[in-house]
Design a protein around this motif. Structure first.
Motif: not given
Length: 427
Positions: A10-15, A22-24, A411-415
């Motif tokens: 999951g990748i987060d891009i902010g300001t 990486a999540m299992n 982590a939310g994107a990874a979910r």
């Protein structure tokens, strides 16, 4: 590939920067990375800096794991940040960020005239206002969101978005379609992206991207979401009635619902996540009120003297100045913080109680608008670290306080990546 060895990213891009995890398959974070936009550009509107920061943070993650284990990737971005692109994804103008207003009165009047009152497309910072601003550029192929553009670097597709990022551009999450009224605003509907559910598989990774990052050729790129939705999902909240309170400068409450909630008078609308809806609102109370009276060190000191199991009997509505958005919509609502006890610890306790009462009223408001009964609360933000305040809130809200799995939007994107990988059959 399947089994315990499989991972998603999951990748987060902010300001200010990018983060990746990486999540299992069990939902555990096994590696993370971060990069600041300022390392690549002085301008946070520079798309090349977004991409370079993403490359850097993804690189941090990939050196900590075996890249061949990765099965899916998903990206979240700042809601309402948009840019016009050519068919190959080349930006055609400086993006407009989530908080950049459009000043063209004709654009705003057109939206106000034709958009239903419950639409999130209203306002000078809406995605639709930005589409109308960009659509006359020569060679424009689509006007897309920050997360869409970055995901396109992995698929080669720059005409796909998700149901959360498109909400402020006028997408109707109930009918799951672009509504007819959008064209009546003067918008070019041919510039709108195709929309998938957040967490739905978009496409397999392009050969060029797979080679560049050392990833398997069958990695699935999954439709992402906004940073706010990703932050909620990161906590582990996943059932109707699960609430998340953010105790930052302001108080924000969000709750999963089994039905959409729309209340324009409170600035309240709902994001669709699977078969559920994420609704919430932001109050003007919160940490800013505390900071107006005490330093962080003084709050920590006074908190040790507070008995959270008893009540002060004071009925505060803590605000730094008149005006409230949610759970009361009143631009002239006056702060209520008197009488002030002589004891600073008692005064601090009364402020804690007042903010907790606003939080309780906020969840009650969501229920009254058609949401489910509150069943649990997870807490993020600086205020979550104060045990006395937590005990006061638990007494007011009278529901279980559950641990937060992560405060990282990535982590939310990874979910979502996990969900998409399972739907695509690669997990």
């Amino acid at each position: 590939m399947s089994g315990e060895s499989a991972l998603v990213i999951g990748i987060d891009i902010g300001t200010s920067g990018a983060r990746a995890v990486a999540m299992n398959e069990a939902g555990e974070i096994v590696a993370s990375g971060a990069a600041k936009l300022s390392a690549f550009s002085d301008d946070h509107r520079d798309p090349l800096a977004w991409w370079k920061a993403l490359q850097a943070t993804l690189g941090d993650v990939l050196v900590a794991i075996d890249p061949i284990r990765v099965r899916a990737i998903s990206i979240d971005g700042t809601s309402g940040t948009m840019l016009p692109v050519a068919a190959d994804g080349a930006p055609l103008a400086t993006p407009l960020m989530y908080n950049d207003p459009v000043a063209d009165r004709a654009v705003l009047d057109g939206i106000a005239t034709h958009a239903p009152k419950e639409s999130a497309a209203h306002g000078a910072t809406s995605g639709l206002a930005k589409l109308l601003t960009f659509q006359a550029l020569p060679g424009v192929f689509r006007v897309i969101h920050q997360a869409d553009w970055l995901a396109g670097h992995f698929t080669g597709l720059y005409d796909v978005s998700d149901e959360n990022n498109t909400l402020k551009t006028g997408y109707d999450p109930v009918s799951r379609s672009w509504p007819d009224w959008i064209e009546r605003t003067g918008a070019r509907v041919d510039l709108l992206p195709d929309v998938l559910a957040a967490g739905a598989p978009v496409a397999t990774i392009s050969p060029a991207a797979a080679d560049a990052f050392g990833l398997s050729s069958d990695v699935v790129v999954v439709a992402g979401t906004t940073d706010g939705c990703a932050s909620f999902l990161a906590t582990g909240a996943d059932r109707p009635g699960d609430g998340v309170s953010a105790l930052g400068t302001t108080l924000t409450v969000k709750m999963l619902s089994d039905r959409p909630l729309f209340a324009p008078e409170y600035g309240l609308y709902s994001h669709r996540i699977g078969d559920m809806w994420l609704a919430g609102g932001a109050s003007n109370t919160g940490g800013a009120v505390l900071a107006a009276h005490f330093t962080a060190e003084r709050i920590a000191e006074l908190s040790l003297r507070i008995d959270p199991e008893t009540a002060t009997g004071l009925d505060y509505y803590p605000l730094t100045k008149p005006g409230e958005r949610f759970p009361i919509a009143d631009p002239e609502l006056m702060p209520r913080m008197k009488p002030r006890p002589a004891d600073d610890a008692e005064f601090l306790k009364a402020i804690f109680e007042g903010i907790a009462s606003v939080e309780h009223l906020a969840y009650q408001r969501l229920v009254s608008l058609g949401g489910p009964a509150l069943r649990s609360v997870r807490t993020v933000g600086g205020g979550a670290k104060n045990p006395g305040w937590a005990a006061i809130r638990a007494r007011k809200l009278a529901v279980p306080f559950l641990p937060v799995l992560s405060e990282e939007a990535a982590a939310g994107a990874a979910r979502l990546a996990l969900s998409g990988a399972r739907e695509a059959g690669v997990l």
